[in-house]
Design an enzyme around this catalytic site. Structure first.
Site, mmCIF file in Angstrom:
data_model
loop_
_atom_site.group_PDB
_atom_site.id
_atom_site.type_symbol
_atom_site.label_atom_id
_atom_site.label_comp_id
_atom_site.label_asym_id
_atom_site.label_seq_id
_atom_site.Cartn_x
_atom_site.Cartn_y
_atom_site.Cartn_z
ATOM 1 N N LYS A 119 45.343 15.056 -4.215
ATOM 2 C CA LYS A 119 45.107 16.124 -3.105
ATOM 3 C C LYS A 119 44.172 16.005 -2.207
ATOM 4 O O LYS A 119 44.137 16.169 -0.979
ATOM 5 C CB LYS A 119 45.154 17.303 -3.733
ATOM 6 C CG LYS A 119 46.244 17.899 -4.693
ATOM 7 C CD LYS A 119 46.524 19.469 -4.812
ATOM 8 C CE LYS A 119 47.730 19.661 -5.441
ATOM 9 N NZ LYS A 119 47.474 21.150 -6.062
ATOM 10 N N LYS A 203 56.358 11.965 -6.371
ATOM 11 C CA LYS A 203 56.837 13.299 -6.994
ATOM 12 C C LYS A 203 57.598 14.138 -5.738
ATOM 13 O O LYS A 203 56.864 14.318 -4.609
ATOM 14 C CB LYS A 203 55.645 13.997 -7.590
ATOM 15 C CG LYS A 203 55.821 14.996 -8.520
ATOM 16 C CD LYS A 203 54.675 15.610 -9.086
ATOM 17 C CE LYS A 203 53.836 16.704 -7.909
ATOM 18 N NZ LYS A 203 53.115 17.851 -8.498
ATOM 19 N N LYS A 206 56.421 20.560 -2.893
ATOM 20 C CA LYS A 206 56.503 21.584 -1.783
ATOM 21 C C LYS A 206 55.645 21.076 -0.441
ATOM 22 O O LYS A 206 55.912 21.450 0.631
ATOM 23 C CB LYS A 206 55.989 22.821 -2.380
ATOM 24 C CG LYS A 206 56.513 23.595 -3.064
ATOM 25 C CD LYS A 206 55.727 24.607 -3.572
ATOM 26 C CE LYS A 206 56.107 25.165 -4.825
ATOM 27 N NZ LYS A 206 55.045 26.233 -5.633
HETATM 28 P P1 AMP Z 1 53.492 23.976 -8.419
HETATM 29 O O1 AMP Z 1 54.599 24.067 -7.535
HETATM 30 O O2 AMP Z 1 52.627 22.665 -8.217
HETATM 31 O O3 AMP Z 1 52.547 25.217 -8.592
HETATM 32 O O4 AMP Z 1 54.191 23.694 -9.904
HETATM 33 C C1 AMP Z 1 54.840 24.579 -10.545
HETATM 34 C C2 AMP Z 1 55.286 23.979 -11.891
HETATM 35 O O5 AMP Z 1 56.371 23.053 -11.409
HETATM 36 C C3 AMP Z 1 54.418 23.220 -12.619
HETATM 37 O O6 AMP Z 1 54.716 23.396 -13.756
HETATM 38 C C4 AMP Z 1 54.710 21.769 -12.511
HETATM 39 O O7 AMP Z 1 54.259 20.778 -13.294
HETATM 40 C C5 AMP Z 1 56.010 21.740 -12.096
HETATM 41 N N1 AMP Z 1 56.493 20.645 -11.124
HETATM 42 C C6 AMP Z 1 56.123 20.566 -9.767
HETATM 43 N N2 AMP Z 1 56.587 19.732 -9.105
HETATM 44 C C7 AMP Z 1 57.389 18.760 -10.084
HETATM 45 C C8 AMP Z 1 58.115 17.828 -9.971
HETATM 46 N N3 AMP Z 1 58.487 17.259 -8.881
HETATM 47 N N4 AMP Z 1 58.938 17.524 -11.232
HETATM 48 C C9 AMP Z 1 58.741 18.268 -12.320
HETATM 49 N N5 AMP Z 1 58.220 19.451 -12.604
HETATM 50 C C10 AMP Z 1 57.374 19.827 -11.241
#
Ligand code: AMP
Ligand code: TRP
Length: 338
Positions: A119, A203, A206
């Protein structure tokens, strides 16, 4: 499920950042798991707005994103009657415990965190101290509720290991063996990491500037069809075995999404499409995604319009979370000697 400030056998905690719309990576990697856990455990899910402060790019949309993400998790199947859903900033004990853990964790531990490196990128000196500290706040979230299991995507594994180290060192520093209990990560065995539609090695995220890289949970049918049509592929027909598939990241990702959404194993998906061209497979994939995601998308739009309902869910969730968190912080302060 009723919640008590006493420790239950199985307590689930997880968090999600209010940083724009959720995508199928969040859904398949984390939320799908959160939903099924509601059946037989105490489940606590937090919209981690304090974590979202770590990046400047989240600030302007923070308030709106809290509504979006809360609506999206409820629309996906998190039931406010069964789970505690609350905003991290509404329970002050998260910040309080984070400071204590800042003094327990070692710089060397944080220096190993790969998410910070990703990041912060090349602008490390310009990254906020909060971004560096991010995993410590996460440890506070988890240990404050004495969560036994933490369902997350594969990318959060390292952060959970840090929570374990912090728990152990706290117990050692303050001579209280077994007081803080390290949680077990719950990471799906298959399809735990959904990749970008534009690059099978990156990956799905968002924060990717290209909206074509992800399927958002509130995309329309036409947007989904268009994004799958434009998804990156390679020139070969689909393979007939997993070893070949592993060498082709985009094909592996798209077949993985298909398998995960249709709840069938990868082997079966491979045999369904082996020898077929991407164009044929993509039509089937787009249909499946529309089928699964459109009902969620309609529900998000409905819930998001009712801000009073969302406020009410978050307030009731915060009240319940507060009971657990305030009891725990009292015990911690006593142990420290404050
Ligand atoms: P975040 O959007 O970073 O707050 O992530 C929220 C949840 O979604 C966390 O448990 C992440 O590990 C999961 N997550 C985010 N991006 C991915 C992805 N590309 N594939 C699988 N899990 C994801
Ligand atoms: N860091 C997690 C993510 O980006 C979100 C999060 C914050 C979290 N606190 C948590 C996840 C506690 C699990 C438990 O996905």
């Amino acid at each position: 499920m009723s919640f008590s400030s006493e420790q239950p056998k199985k307590r689930i905690f997880s968090g999600i950042q209010p940083t724009g719309n959720l995508h199928i990576g969040n859904y398949l990697g984390a939320i799908k798991n959160w939903i099924s856990l509601q059946q037989d455990s105490e489940t606590i899910y937090s919209i981690v707005d304090l974590h979202a402060l770590t990046l400047d790019s989240n600030l302007e949309t923070l308030n709106e994103s809290v509504y979006e993400v809360t609506a999206a998790i409820i629309a996906s199947g998190i039931d406010p009657q069964k789970s505690i859903i609350f905003n991290q900033s509404s329970v002050k004990e998260h910040s309080e415990l984070c400071w204590v853990f800042n003094c327990v964790a070692k710089m060397g531990w944080l220096n190993r965190m790969t998410q910070f490196k990703e990041k912060a990128g090349k602008k490390r000196e310009n990254a906020s101290v909060g971004l560096y500290n991010y995993p410590i706040l996460m440890a506070a979230d988890i240990l404050l509720y004495r969560a036994t299991h933490v369902p997350v995507g594969d990318d959060q594994k390292q952060h959970l290991e840090l929570s374990r180290d912090i728990a152990q060192k706290f117990n050692l520093d303050f001579k209280k063996p077994d007081f803080l209990k390290a949680p077990e990560p719950l990471i799906q065995k298959n399809f735990a990491r959904i990749m970008s539609l534009k690059d099978g090695l990156k990956k799905m995220s968002k924060s990717d500037p290209s909206d074509l890289s992800r399927i958002n949970l509130n995309d329309t049918k036409d947007q989904i069809i268009n994004k799958i049509k434009k998804a990156k592929t390679d020139p070969l027909p689909l393979p007939d075995n997993e070893t070949e598939l592993k060498k082709r990241p985009e094909a592996e990702n798209l077949l993985g999404i298909y398998s995960s959404l249709s709840e069938q194993n990868l082997e079966k998906t491979i045999s369904e499409f082996n020898g077929k061209n991407f164009s044929e497979f993509k039509l089937k994939l787009a249909d499946l995604i529309v089928d699964k995601i459109s009902p969620i998308s309609n529900e998000i739009n409905k819930i998001q319009k009712d801000k009073n309902f969302i406020d009410d869910v978050l307030q009731k969730g915060a009240d319940k979370a507060n009971i657990i968190a305030s009891k725990k912080i009292k015990e911690i302060k006593k142990i420290i000697g404050f």
